[in-house]
Design an enzyme around this catalytic site. Structure first.
Site, PDB file in Angstrom:
ATOM      1  N   ASP A  28     -11.107   7.393  12.235  1.00 52.81           N
ATOM      2  CA  ASP A  28     -11.152   7.083  10.800  1.00 52.81           C
ATOM      3  C   ASP A  28     -11.437   5.599  10.565  1.00 52.81           C
ATOM      4  O   ASP A  28     -10.637   4.897   9.953  1.00 52.81           O
ATOM      5  CB  ASP A  28      -9.818   7.476  10.164  1.00 52.81           C
ATOM      6  CG  ASP A  28      -9.900   7.550   8.646  1.00 52.81           C
ATOM      7  OD1 ASP A  28     -11.013   7.722   8.122  1.00 52.81           O
ATOM      8  OD2 ASP A  28      -8.852   7.435   7.977  1.00 52.81           O
ATOM      9  N   GLY A  50       3.105   7.826   3.554  1.00 52.69           N
ATOM     10  CA  GLY A  50       4.059   6.724   3.610  1.00 52.69           C
ATOM     11  C   GLY A  50       3.569   5.522   2.838  1.00 52.69           C
ATOM     12  O   GLY A  50       2.542   5.561   2.161  1.00 52.69           O
ATOM     13  N   GLN A  51       4.335   4.433   2.934  1.00 51.20           N
ATOM     14  CA  GLN A  51       3.948   3.181   2.290  1.00 51.20           C
ATOM     15  C   GLN A  51       4.284   2.019   3.212  1.00 51.20           C
ATOM     16  O   GLN A  51       5.112   2.136   4.122  1.00 51.20           O
ATOM     17  CB  GLN A  51       4.639   3.023   0.944  1.00 51.20           C
ATOM     18  CG  GLN A  51       6.149   2.994   0.967  1.00 51.20           C
ATOM     19  CD  GLN A  51       6.738   3.109  -0.437  1.00 51.20           C
ATOM     20  OE1 GLN A  51       6.176   3.750  -1.321  1.00 51.20           O
ATOM     21  NE2 GLN A  51       7.877   2.483  -0.656  1.00 51.20           N
ATOM     22  N   LYS A  79       5.706   0.305   8.119  1.00 55.50           N
ATOM     23  CA  LYS A  79       5.264   1.551   7.488  1.00 55.50           C
ATOM     24  C   LYS A  79       6.411   2.546   7.502  1.00 55.50           C
ATOM     25  O   LYS A  79       6.962   2.845   8.573  1.00 55.50           O
ATOM     26  CB  LYS A  79       4.039   2.125   8.200  1.00 55.50           C
ATOM     27  CG  LYS A  79       3.502   3.379   7.527  1.00 55.50           C
ATOM     28  CD  LYS A  79       2.034   3.610   7.807  1.00 55.50           C
ATOM     29  CE  LYS A  79       1.764   4.077   9.210  1.00 55.50           C
ATOM     30  NZ  LYS A  79       0.367   4.546   9.381  1.00 55.50           N
ATOM     31  N   ALA A  96       0.857  -1.193   0.000  1.00 57.93           N
ATOM     32  CA  ALA A  96       0.000   0.000   0.000  1.00 57.93           C
ATOM     33  C   ALA A  96       0.882   1.228   0.000  1.00 57.93           C
ATOM     34  O   ALA A  96       1.964   1.229   0.603  1.00 57.93           O
ATOM     35  CB  ALA A  96      -0.910   0.002   1.229  1.00 57.93           C
ATOM     36  N   ALA A  97       0.434   2.268  -0.695  1.00 59.15           N
ATOM     37  CA  ALA A  97       1.185   3.531  -0.742  1.00 59.15           C
ATOM     38  C   ALA A  97       0.197   4.683  -0.675  1.00 59.15           C
ATOM     39  O   ALA A  97      -0.791   4.701  -1.412  1.00 59.15           O
ATOM     40  CB  ALA A  97       2.025   3.619  -2.014  1.00 59.15           C
ATOM     41  N   ALA A  98       0.448   5.620   0.234  1.00 60.79           N
ATOM     42  CA  ALA A  98      -0.426   6.784   0.398  1.00 60.79           C
ATOM     43  C   ALA A  98       0.415   8.049   0.373  1.00 60.79           C
ATOM     44  O   ALA A  98       1.606   8.019   0.071  1.00 60.79           O
ATOM     45  CB  ALA A  98      -1.210   6.661   1.703  1.00 60.79           C
ATOM     46  N   SER A  99      -0.213   9.168   0.714  1.00 58.30           N
ATOM     47  CA  SER A  99       0.464  10.459   0.593  1.00 58.30           C
ATOM     48  C   SER A  99       1.575  10.634   1.619  1.00 58.30           C
ATOM     49  O   SER A  99       2.536  11.356   1.375  1.00 58.30           O
ATOM     50  CB  SER A  99      -0.560  11.588   0.749  1.00 58.30           C
ATOM     51  OG  SER A  99      -1.227  11.481   1.992  1.00 58.30           O
TER      52      SER A  99
END
Length: 711
Positions: A384, A230-231, A247, A225-228
């Site tokens: 969240d 980190g990954q 992470k 998974a990769a987000a704004s």
């Protein structure tokens, strides 16, 4: 630290030659030149423990070597414990907190750093603002609002991590944006292409002081998974083979975010000034500052690790809830190492049934009940809980993931939330508006009458439905329109609550289309109202159960409400019926309960009389038919009410006949010794006996019902 102790117990003991120990000592200590500061000491100790965890030092050697180093440093002070849990039940603070003033002072001296970024943001956003201004000038803003909202979402999605996170935060701000924009911003996806894993491995080396492959072994070659920010990699610990999720933060993430916040804050000040000129008082600078604090918590993985550990301490003991283990010694501000969890998403109904052996709706119920306890019991809650942050495990448990976005509700704020629910149920919008002022949502000097009228006009369409059919999205949408029209200012915790409730219901509806979160929340709130002895909730309970001024007889009891509360509360697993009865008895025997005592005595006399008449009728019918009473015979109004009451007091919930009498004995003894209750009992017995004798005489002489015995 528990992680090192556990690994040390699993590692095979060995006695390395002194030259090897000396070489490790030289390598691990040589990073410090001159006087040793506290951060260097922590780094040295972490490296020693890491070496011990990897099996490169004998068990116990890390502590011994660390003590030797401390003794050689005359200026050394006591080190803090390695646990990441802060001594608090609130959200962990980051090691580097957001400071707008210092950021402004630093970045103002580096114009090349922010001028280029300013241009990247200015042109797309300025073009959008000009189009909206043109719509306003042409009188078509409302007509074109859905189209502009989609454009806004597309622009924000292209502008980088801080802007994306800011857009997601705005999606929970009905006081700032109309609902069309809120709907579009809720669709923002925090996904970006992964950055090179070589860069990720270098960050690990910088943070832990050793190469990546000396600590971890990748199970999957690429990030899962990769987000704004980190990954995440799936890996295995070299020392013991544990599967872990690693992470790693994007390079330069904090610098990029600080520049974006600096620019957004400048524009927020300009917009605040313009809005004031237009008659709208909104402090957008404080909104950016709140967001800055939030995102700085999220990019500090030490804070996230602390939140995860605290969350586990508070909620992992709840049946069917699981919280992954944190590896503190392999975590830092830019790296978070946690236990790898195998599972499926809650929204994948077929997979949940196959792997977990449970219905998805069961896990959704666990999620909602756990979330309610987070928000209204302890106050520390996961803000969240979307589908990507929750897993159903093969053991049939609900597993929480990602603890970067947490929030906390103060005790008085929790009481205010329950009080607001009471005002909504009562349709008491004047009291609701006064509560909003006390909570700081509305300026104290604001005229409340227009807000009360707006609430009265907007909410009945939603609230006229039964409680179980209320839709949180509808309620928040109606309230949001009012909050946008009037000068509301929502605090961060309330924004997090709105987001959490909206996300919860959205996820639950995907699993169960007829799901309504209020129908799940109301039993819990009923239980709290009936059992919590705080002055705030006792006042809220009185407001719910007694008619106010201007409605019928002021102070008259709403027995249907009490019956509904008892019935709803009995559906919760931790409802204590004895505690609820004790609370009601205490109020009845108090001076303030004099009025309700008289009503209760009259109701009991009437009810007992009608129950006696029904029982006599059932018995006569059975005798004439020469049989025992059937279930249909017993389905009379008063007998049905008595059954509901027994169900409400039963333990466990809904199990008639399993009443825990022992719990009620102290209450019965107390009632029997109180002069007030003894006199009430005598009055009830005398009145019921008198009515029974009168009814018997009427039946004996075949007199019509309603005539006195003398007649």
């Amino acid at each position: 630290c528990f992680f090192v102790v556990t690994l040390s117990a699993r590692c095979k003991a060995f006695n390395p030659p002194q030259t090897i120990v000396a070489r490790h000592r030289s390598r691990l200590w040589s990073t410090v030149d001159g006087p040793v500061d506290s951060s260097s000491r922590r780094l040295r100790r972490a490296r020693l423990r890491l070496a011990e965890a990897q099996g490169r030092l004998a068990p116990g050697a890390a502590d011994r070597m660390s003590k030797e180093a401390e003794q050689s440093d005359s200026s050394l002070q006591a080190l803090p414990p390695p646990s990441l849990i802060r001594d608090t039940s609130r959200v962990a603070e980051p090691e580097v907190a957001y400071d707008s003033e210092s950021a402004e002072a630093r970045l103002w001296r580096q114009p090349l750093l922010w001028l280029r970024r300013n241009m990247e943001l200015f042109f797309p956003l300025a073009g959008f603002v000009l189009r909206v201004a043109q719509d306003l000038q042409q009188g078509k803003e409302e007509e074109r609002r859905p189209q502009r909202a989609r454009e806004c979402q597309e622009i924000i999605a292209s502008l980088g991590p801080a802007i994306i996170k800011g857009g997601q935060a705005l999606a929970s701000r009905p006081d700032l944006l109309p609902k069309e924009y809120l709907v579009e911003l809720q669709r923002l996806q925090d996904r970006l292409p992964p950055f090179p894993k070589e860069a990720a491995f270098e960050i690990v080396r910088q943070e832990l002081g050793v190469p990546f492959d000396e600590v971890f072994e990748l199970v999957e070659p690429e990030p899962i998974a990769a987000a704004s920010i980190g990954q995440v990699f799936k890996g295995r610990l070299v020392a013991n083979g544990d599967l872990v999720a690693i992470k790693i933060q994007r390079p330069g993430c904090e610098e990029i975010i600080s520049v974006d916040l600096y620019i957004m804050r400048w524009y927020a000040g300009l917009l605040t000034w313009l809005l004031e000129k237009l008659g709208r008082k909104i402090n957008l600078v404080s909104v950016i500052d709140d967001f800055g604090e939030l995102i700085y918590r999220e990019i500090d993985y030490t804070a996230e690790a602390s939140n995860a550990q605290l969350f586990g301490d508070l909620y992992a003991q709840i049946p069917d809830v699981y919280v992954p283990k944190v590896y503190p010694d392999l975590s830092s501000t830019r790296i978070l190492t946690m236990e790898w969890i195998e599972g499926v998403r809650l929204v994948d109904a077929a997979a949940v049934r196959e792997i977990c052996g449970r219905e998805p709706s069961e896990l959704v119920d666990i999620l909602v009940q756990c979330s309610l306890r987070q928000m209204l019991d302890n106050g520390f809650f996961h803000a969240d809980p979307h589908a990507g942050n929750l897993l159903a495990t093969s053991e049939g448990k609900l597993c929480y993931l990602d603890f970067g976005m947490m929030s906390y509700v103060e005790t008085f704020q929790r009481y205010s939330i329950i009080e607001a629910v009471v005002h909504l149920v009562n349709r008491d919008f004047r009291a609701l508006t006064a509560l909003y002022k006390r909570m700081g949502f509305i300026p104290l000097d604001e005229d409340a009458e227009p807000i009360v009228i707006a609430l009265e006009n907007a909410l009945p369409d939603v609230l006229n439905a039964p409680v179980g059919e209320m839709n949180v999205k509808n309620v928040i949408g109606k309230l949001g329109d009012i909050m946008y029209e009037f000068p509301f200012s929502l605090p961060p915790y309330y924004i997090s609550l709105i987001r959490c409730l909206g996300v919860l219901e959205g996820l639950a509806i995907q699993v169960e289309p007829e799901f309504r979160i209020v129908s799940q929340a109301y039993p819990y709130i009923s239980s709290r109202l009936l059992t919590d002895s705080s002055p705030e909730l006792e006042a809220a309970l009185r407001q719910l159960l007694f008619l106010p001024e201007g409605e019928g007889t002021p102070g008259q009891a709403r027995w249907d409400r009490l019956e509904q509360l008892l019935g709803q509360a009995s559906e919760t697993a931790d409802y204590d019926a004895a505690l609820a009865v004790d609370k009601l008895v205490t109020y009845l025997l108090s001076p303030g309960g004099a009025s309700i005592r008289g009503q209760l005595v009259a109701e009991v006399i009437q009810g007992a009389d009608e129950l006696g008449a029904e029982a006599m009728h059932v018995l006569e019918k059975a005798l004439l038919a020469q049989r025992l009473p059937t279930e249909d015979d017993l389905a009379t109004p008063r007998l049905a009410t008595l059954t509901k009451l027994a169900n409400a007091l039963a333990s466990p919930p809904g199990s008639v006949g399993k009443l825990e009498i022992a719990k009620f004995l102290p209450i019965l003894q107390r009632v029997s010794t109180e002069p007030i209750s003894r006199q009430a009992g005598i009055d009830i017995a005398a009145a019921v006996a008198e009515r029974a004798i009168s009814r018997g005489i009427r039946r004996l002489f075949a007199l019509p019902e309603g005539l006195g015995a003398v007649e």
